[in-house]
Design an enzyme around this catalytic site. Sequence first.
Site, PDB file in Angstrom:
ATOM      1  N   GLU A   1      -7.646 -49.596  -2.014  1.00  0.00           N
ATOM      2  CA  GLU A   1      -8.046 -50.875  -2.588  1.00  0.00           C
ATOM      3  C   GLU A   1      -9.359 -50.755  -3.342  1.00  0.00           C
ATOM      4  O   GLU A   1      -9.526 -51.307  -4.438  1.00  0.00           O
ATOM      5  CB  GLU A   1      -8.178 -51.920  -1.476  1.00  0.00           C
ATOM      6  CG  GLU A   1      -6.866 -52.310  -0.829  1.00  0.00           C
ATOM      7  CD  GLU A   1      -7.036 -53.324   0.277  1.00  0.00           C
ATOM      8  OE1 GLU A   1      -6.056 -53.976   0.645  1.00  0.00           O
ATOM      9  OE2 GLU A   1      -8.176 -53.461   0.794  1.00  0.00           O
TER      10      GLU A   1
ATOM     11  N   SER B   1     -21.335 -47.585 -13.692  1.00  0.00           N
ATOM     12  CA  SER B   1     -20.428 -48.728 -13.691  1.00  0.00           C
ATOM     13  C   SER B   1     -19.914 -49.052 -15.086  1.00  0.00           C
ATOM     14  O   SER B   1     -18.894 -49.726 -15.241  1.00  0.00           O
ATOM     15  CB  SER B   1     -21.131 -49.962 -13.104  1.00  0.00           C
ATOM     16  OG  SER B   1     -21.453 -49.741 -11.744  1.00  0.00           O
TER      17      SER B   1
ATOM     18  N   LYS C   1     -17.885 -52.413  -8.207  1.00  0.00           N
ATOM     19  CA  LYS C   1     -17.670 -52.809  -6.810  1.00  0.00           C
ATOM     20  C   LYS C   1     -17.983 -51.660  -5.855  1.00  0.00           C
ATOM     21  O   LYS C   1     -18.502 -51.866  -4.756  1.00  0.00           O
ATOM     22  CB  LYS C   1     -16.221 -53.273  -6.609  1.00  0.00           C
ATOM     23  CG  LYS C   1     -15.858 -54.547  -7.372  1.00  0.00           C
ATOM     24  CD  LYS C   1     -14.402 -54.930  -7.161  1.00  0.00           C
ATOM     25  CE  LYS C   1     -14.060 -56.175  -7.963  1.00  0.00           C
ATOM     26  NZ  LYS C   1     -12.626 -56.544  -7.859  1.00  0.00           N
TER      27      LYS C   1
ATOM     28  N   GLY D   1      -2.105 -58.138   8.575  1.00  0.00           N
ATOM     29  CA  GLY D   1      -1.765 -57.051   7.673  1.00  0.00           C
ATOM     30  C   GLY D   1      -2.236 -55.714   8.219  1.00  0.00           C
ATOM     31  O   GLY D   1      -2.909 -55.637   9.253  1.00  0.00           O
TER      32      GLY D   1
ATOM     33  N   GLU E   1       0.832  -1.194   0.000  1.00  0.00           N
ATOM     34  CA  GLU E   1       0.000   0.000   0.000  1.00  0.00           C
ATOM     35  C   GLU E   1       0.877   1.259   0.000  1.00  0.00           C
ATOM     36  O   GLU E   1       1.851   1.360   0.765  1.00  0.00           O
ATOM     37  CB  GLU E   1      -0.889  -0.041   1.247  1.00  0.00           C
ATOM     38  CG  GLU E   1      -1.857   1.103   1.405  1.00  0.00           C
ATOM     39  CD  GLU E   1      -2.739   0.934   2.639  1.00  0.00           C
ATOM     40  OE1 GLU E   1      -3.680   1.736   2.802  1.00  0.00           O
ATOM     41  OE2 GLU E   1      -2.480   0.001   3.447  1.00  0.00           O
TER      42      GLU E   1
ATOM     43  N   LYS F   1      -9.257   2.591  -2.116  1.00  0.00           N
ATOM     44  CA  LYS F   1      -9.491   1.848  -0.884  1.00  0.00           C
ATOM     45  C   LYS F   1     -10.927   2.071  -0.430  1.00  0.00           C
ATOM     46  O   LYS F   1     -11.411   3.198  -0.413  1.00  0.00           O
ATOM     47  CB  LYS F   1      -8.510   2.306   0.188  1.00  0.00           C
ATOM     48  CG  LYS F   1      -8.476   1.444   1.446  1.00  0.00           C
ATOM     49  CD  LYS F   1      -7.302   1.851   2.325  1.00  0.00           C
ATOM     50  CE  LYS F   1      -7.166   0.957   3.550  1.00  0.00           C
ATOM     51  NZ  LYS F   1      -5.968   1.309   4.358  1.00  0.00           N
TER      52      LYS F   1
ATOM     53  N   CYS G   1      -5.614  -3.300   2.180  1.00  0.00           N
ATOM     54  CA  CYS G   1      -5.405  -3.402   3.633  1.00  0.00           C
ATOM     55  C   CYS G   1      -6.686  -3.555   4.457  1.00  0.00           C
ATOM     56  O   CYS G   1      -7.248  -4.637   4.546  1.00  0.00           O
ATOM     57  CB  CYS G   1      -4.597  -2.207   4.119  1.00  0.00           C
ATOM     58  SG  CYS G   1      -3.807  -2.510   5.728  1.00  0.00           S
TER      59      CYS G   1
END
Length: 641
Positions: A469, A627, A602, A358, A46, A115, A168
């Site tokens: 997955e 799908s 799925k 796992g 500014e 401004k 500002c």
Amino acid sequence: MNYGFVKVAAAVPRVKVADCQYNVDQIEGMIFEAEEKGVQIITFPELCITGYSCADLFAQNILLEKAEMGLVQLMNNTRQLDIICVVGMPVATNTILINAAVVFQHGKILGIVPKTYLPNYKEFYEQRWFTAARDVTDKNVRLCGQLAPVSADLLFDTPDACFGVEICEDLWSVIPPSSKLALKGAEILINLSADNEGIAKHNYVRSLISQQSARCIAGYIFSSCGFGESTTDLVFAGNGLIYENGLLIAESKRFSLEEQLVISEIDVERLRTARRINTTFSANSGDYKDAEAIHVTTDITNAKPLTLTRKIEALPFVPSGKTLNERCEEIFEIQVSGLAKRLVHTQAKTAVIGISGGLDSTLALLVCVKTFDKLGLSRKGILGVTMPGFGTTDRTYNNAIRLMEELGISTREIDIKAACIQHFRDINHDINVHDVTYENSQARERTQILMDIANQTGGMVVGTGDLSELALGWATYNGDHMSMYGVNVSIPKTLVRHLVDWVSQNEVEEAASVILNDIVDTPISPELIPADEDGNITQKTEDLVGPYELHDFFLYQTLRFGFRPAKIFFLANIAFGSRYDKPTIKKWLHTFFRRFFNQQFKRSCLPDGPKVGSISISPRGDWRMPSDASSALWLKEIEEL
């Protein structure tokens, strides 16, 4: 291609109060430096041409004249440059003085933004010198021999983006001008500021900018006064900040005595996608359909080859630094709360879960344990079932048994080999042919056991499959694909490892922690193919479908931002360039999109499960896809990379 990125800069020059020539020379040098680095839009603080802290000197004609002459110099000396510049200066018009942002390119003033809100409290006295935007009646102002539009409602259309400007204090208002500018089309918001420092104020300012950029789904460039401003009563630290939709992507060093040029790239394509998805944004735009917006067209900005300076996270699902522990705790609690509600609602007497040793089944088990503890239920109500098959190794088997014992749950062991052999006889399948029938028969046998035990015990089967997955379809349909509640359904594989590690460090005793650490270090495998002669895992998932860190990166960029394969490939090469070469990334990118499309069936019938982050592939939530949708467009683009 620039892939939607616009290179921008927040400049913080050294200044001398009321020395316009000195200030202009500093600004000019930074413009040339930015142009060399391929910056398309640069903004300065500014009133930077005069210095913000001139006070009553703003009433001196010589200062105003020298400021205008300084702007003439800037425009003349940068006339051959493509960069768009935004500088702050006082602009006199008729009987008023404006605290203005002047936007120029190729020696032409594109627009003057006054401004809107002039602070006049505590240390600020701007209404003593300046007139607010609402009181500027002229539509055009003559400056440097040019007639330029003046308005707080200016929108600047570049070939790559639309940007708007506020100054500002405007940001500190209840409804900042940038909100309206964003709703009228501004994708990048610019703030020329003279924000002084105070204890804890910096964090508040950062919070304001972050929230405004997120609320407006926009990029936000903030440039504030630095060294050289008067320190009579205030100190200015020089803040250059660049945000994108709430995230900080570049910042300056505070309290530097030298000039600073903060450069980064705002992904406008990403912002546009986010706005299209967020229907509230367009609905809010309708509330301002009568609001004025004055569009100004800029010239083409430089077409230098794109070099990204912003960091591209290789693991977008995994927060870095100190936030990782907080995020893991929050995610874990979401999983626990989701399962707790389902158990209470169904009045299930048990939670039945298959434990393989796992990562995924381990995380699901840990969620069950925490949930039962939180509900005040005995852990014996958790039925952990380990079901060794043809590919089960001693390492995973022993880890499964030991972990269940250490956690104090009910344990059952059911060897599935005999049942599978009988099944192979029934369907006339050669047991030596280790094909998809061989593998899926084992997965479905395990699921049948879990479902039947749940029926026996009045319980529910807790699913273990994760987001990665399911995105790849790496699950047996009506096998491990199915459960009564899937607690990991929106946890990506790269995050599962960190969650288990977090639980190991924060939620369990030392003995269980040792087991969890070994599980974290075990190669990912469905263990459906017999082990080698030494009893080691032979079927490593990532050897077959590709590294999960790549697939999670592809998934995030595809679902979160709708990026095309070419852009994902571009970003992946930056994020993983030191780990994978381009042919490898291209190979697995092709695999990802091929499987993602082919395996949608799925995901169309997933069991319930809690959403924990910004990505979910539940057909009832974030992702609805036919799908039988064709992947041809995506695969063709990958082949042409």
